[in-house]
Design an enzyme around this catalytic site. Structure first.
Site, PDB file in Angstrom:
ATOM      1  CB  CYS A 114      -6.877 -27.671  18.880  1.00  0.00           C
ATOM      2  SG  CYS A 114      -8.511 -28.288  19.276  1.00  0.00           S
ATOM      3  CG  HIS A 254      -5.209 -26.158  22.543  1.00  0.00           C
ATOM      4  ND1 HIS A 254      -6.320 -25.354  22.374  1.00  0.00           N
ATOM      5  CD2 HIS A 254      -5.641 -27.440  22.391  1.00  0.00           C
ATOM      6  CE1 HIS A 254      -7.371 -26.121  22.127  1.00  0.00           C
ATOM      7  NE2 HIS A 254      -6.999 -27.380  22.140  1.00  0.00           N
ATOM      8  CG  ASN A 284     -10.571 -27.597  23.283  1.00  0.00           C
ATOM      9  OD1 ASN A 284     -10.309 -26.652  22.534  1.00  0.00           O
ATOM     10  ND2 ASN A 284     -10.180 -28.830  23.036  1.00  0.00           N
TER      11      ASN A 284
HETATM   12  O1  UT7 Z   1      -8.125 -30.065  21.710  1.00  0.00           O
HETATM   13  C1  UT7 Z   1      -7.863 -31.039  20.744  1.00  0.00           C
HETATM   14  C2  UT7 Z   1      -7.258 -32.265  21.276  1.00  0.00           C
HETATM   15  N1  UT7 Z   1      -8.070 -32.895  22.272  1.00  0.00           N
HETATM   16  C3  UT7 Z   1      -7.507 -33.216  23.442  1.00  0.00           C
HETATM   17  O2  UT7 Z   1      -6.375 -32.874  23.679  1.00  0.00           O
HETATM   18  C4  UT7 Z   1      -8.302 -34.069  24.400  1.00  0.00           C
HETATM   19  C5  UT7 Z   1      -7.443 -35.220  24.883  1.00  0.00           C
HETATM   20  N2  UT7 Z   1      -8.162 -36.164  25.729  1.00  0.00           N
HETATM   21  C6  UT7 Z   1      -8.542 -35.849  26.982  1.00  0.00           C
HETATM   22  O3  UT7 Z   1      -8.390 -34.747  27.431  1.00  0.00           O
HETATM   23  C7  UT7 Z   1      -9.097 -36.965  27.850  1.00  0.00           C
HETATM   24  O4  UT7 Z   1      -8.872 -38.202  27.216  1.00  0.00           O
HETATM   25  C8  UT7 Z   1     -10.619 -36.822  28.112  1.00  0.00           C
HETATM   26  C9  UT7 Z   1     -10.861 -35.642  29.039  1.00  0.00           C
HETATM   27  C10 UT7 Z   1     -11.385 -36.659  26.820  1.00  0.00           C
HETATM   28  C11 UT7 Z   1     -11.121 -38.079  28.867  1.00  0.00           C
HETATM   29  O5  UT7 Z   1     -10.356 -38.282  30.038  1.00  0.00           O
HETATM   30  P1  UT7 Z   1      -9.687 -39.704  30.346  1.00  0.00           P
HETATM   31  O6  UT7 Z   1      -9.025 -39.600  31.647  1.00  0.00           O
HETATM   32  O7  UT7 Z   1      -8.835 -40.078  29.155  1.00  0.00           O
HETATM   33  O8  UT7 Z   1     -10.944 -40.641  30.469  1.00  0.00           O
HETATM   34  P2  UT7 Z   1     -11.242 -41.986  29.682  1.00  0.00           P
HETATM   35  O9  UT7 Z   1     -11.725 -41.694  28.310  1.00  0.00           O
HETATM   36  O10 UT7 Z   1     -10.092 -42.921  29.857  1.00  0.00           O
HETATM   37  O11 UT7 Z   1     -12.442 -42.524  30.529  1.00  0.00           O
HETATM   38  C12 UT7 Z   1     -12.264 -42.957  31.892  1.00  0.00           C
HETATM   39  C13 UT7 Z   1     -13.608 -43.382  32.444  1.00  0.00           C
HETATM   40  C14 UT7 Z   1     -14.374 -44.314  31.524  1.00  0.00           C
HETATM   41  O12 UT7 Z   1     -15.097 -45.223  32.325  1.00  0.00           O
HETATM   42  P3  UT7 Z   1     -14.538 -46.721  32.574  1.00  0.00           P
HETATM   43  O13 UT7 Z   1     -14.427 -47.323  31.218  1.00  0.00           O
HETATM   44  O14 UT7 Z   1     -13.210 -46.527  33.254  1.00  0.00           O
HETATM   45  O15 UT7 Z   1     -15.577 -47.316  33.437  1.00  0.00           O
HETATM   46  C15 UT7 Z   1     -15.350 -43.406  30.826  1.00  0.00           C
HETATM   47  O16 UT7 Z   1     -16.517 -44.066  30.407  1.00  0.00           O
HETATM   48  O17 UT7 Z   1     -14.440 -42.232  32.605  1.00  0.00           O
HETATM   49  C16 UT7 Z   1     -15.663 -42.421  31.917  1.00  0.00           C
HETATM   50  N3  UT7 Z   1     -16.117 -41.130  31.420  1.00  0.00           N
HETATM   51  C17 UT7 Z   1     -16.819 -40.282  32.174  1.00  0.00           C
HETATM   52  N4  UT7 Z   1     -17.290 -40.368  33.421  1.00  0.00           N
HETATM   53  C18 UT7 Z   1     -17.972 -39.331  33.912  1.00  0.00           C
HETATM   54  C19 UT7 Z   1     -15.868 -40.566  30.205  1.00  0.00           C
HETATM   55  N5  UT7 Z   1     -16.444 -39.342  30.163  1.00  0.00           N
HETATM   56  C20 UT7 Z   1     -17.034 -39.147  31.361  1.00  0.00           C
HETATM   57  C21 UT7 Z   1     -17.765 -38.090  31.934  1.00  0.00           C
HETATM   58  N6  UT7 Z   1     -18.208 -38.214  33.197  1.00  0.00           N
HETATM   59  N7  UT7 Z   1     -18.018 -36.941  31.250  1.00  0.00           N
END
Ligand code: UT7
Length: 330
Positions: A114, A254, A284
């Protein structure tokens, strides 16, 4: 001293759209979750058999050549930052060059995930600064939908397809790429990668069955690093160049997550009207995000505007570039 100025830009995104509602039909998610956690409403997808990242790159460069009145034979170097090349070889840069009639350039791809576009921009600038080259094209673009698993809700809402291209030319005016702070730290390797399809695990029946040809991301670990590193490096480049928030005309981050963008802008002390954000429309697109933003805002950019670019991605790779925009709106 010779500096490298951006003297034109082109970009292209496919017309086909995947909305959050479309994603919610494939996996257990919702528009509300995606908008509140990431900030994406829809993303573009390049459809059609055999159509790779070069399709978008060719459109971007055609627009760039036409807008700047540049003939293909004048171009001396083409650098394409991409993680989703059409093929392992030849380079996507060489396919773009062939597609637009560039015959007098050496062309190569650059892999910075990225952060690829800013890595490529610094690389291209150095060809100009060397005094040996006068017209360099730098592209950033990805067909991320080609490596996205639409059964994995943790990644499938995030990515889309776009590409953009800039022309770099020498200038002795106080314009162009002024400073760059670029980093790589392999601490990120386990958290964000694609397991299969390279020389470690070449494509086989087994790699396909194990879904090794898709983005693997541990979102939280990447998020934590992205927030701190992108904000730190954006603030650092301002300090090092004695820029206040008043001096900065535009911040071009980005587009991976609206929360990461907001954290960086806050650290820089920038109001939201100075931050280019189009993640809601494109998601993205990896190396495509920054040139896609610059292209969308081109009519608002004035010669001499202080612009800060910043990115974070797999590797981890991250960094920022300080540039002065090269021309007034046409
Ligand atoms: O571009 C290159 C670099 N990449 C990035 O910069 C991405 C960096 N990461 C992120 O932007 C975020 O971590 C994500 C958008 C990928 C995820 O967001 P988050 O707030 O970190 O969510 P999480 O992974 O901590 O998940 C929170 C909850 C989980 O459920 P529990 O365990 O709390 O019950 C996940 O299972 O949200 C759940 N979850 C979803 N729920 C509904 C994960 N994906 C989804 C989804 N819809 N699509």
């Amino acid at each position: 001293m010779i500096k490298a100025a951006i003297t034109g830009i082109g970009a292209w995104a496919p017309e086909d759209i995947i909305t959050n509602e479309d994603i919610a039909k494939l996996v257990d998610t919702s528009d509300e979750w995606i908008m509140s956690r990431v900030g994406i409403k829809e993303r573009r997808v390049l459809k059609g058999e055999g159509r790779g990242t070069s399709v978008m790159g060719i459109k971007a460069v055609e627009e760039l050549l036409s807008k700047t009145g540049t003939k293909p034979e004048e171009i001396e170097v083409v650098i394409f930052a991409t993680t989703t090349p059409d093929y392992a070889f030849p380079s996507t840069a060489s396919i773009v060059a062939e597609g637009v009639g560039i015959k007098n350039a050496f062309c190569f791809d650059l892999q910075g995930a990225c952060s690829g576009f800013i890595f490529a921009l610094e690389t291209g600038s150095n060809f100009i600064r060397s005094g040996s080259y006068k017209k360099v094209i730098v592209l950033g673009g990805d067909k991320m939908t080609a490596i996205t698993d639409y059964e994995d809700r943790t990644t499938c809402a995030l990515f889309g397809d776009t590409a953009g291209a800039v022309l770099l030319e020498p200038t002795t005016e106080d314009l162009g790429i002024k400073d760059a702070i670029l980093h790589t730290d392999g601490v990120g390797i386990p958290h964000l990668h694609m397991k299969g399809g390279g020389s470690a695990y070449p494509a086989s029946k087994e790699t396909v069955e194990k879904k090794m040809h898709y983005v693997y991301q541990e979102g939280q670990a990447v998020f934590k690093h992205a927030v701190s590193k992108m904000a730190d490096v954006s603030a650092e480049i301002m300090e090092r160049n004695h820029l206040t928030n008043e001096d900065v005309a535009w911040f071009v981050p980005h587009q991976a997550n609206l929360r990461i963008i907001d954290a960086a802008a806050k650290r820089m002390g920038l109001s939201s009207d100075k931050v280019m954000i189009n993640i809601q429309k494109y998601g993205n697109s990896s190396a495509g995000t920054i040139p896609t933003c610059l292209h969308e805002w081109e009519s608002k950019l004035k010669k001499g505007d202080n612009i800060i670019l910043a990115a974070f991605g797999a590797g981890f790779t991250w960094g920022s570039i300080y540039l002065k925009w090269g021309y007034d709106p046409k």
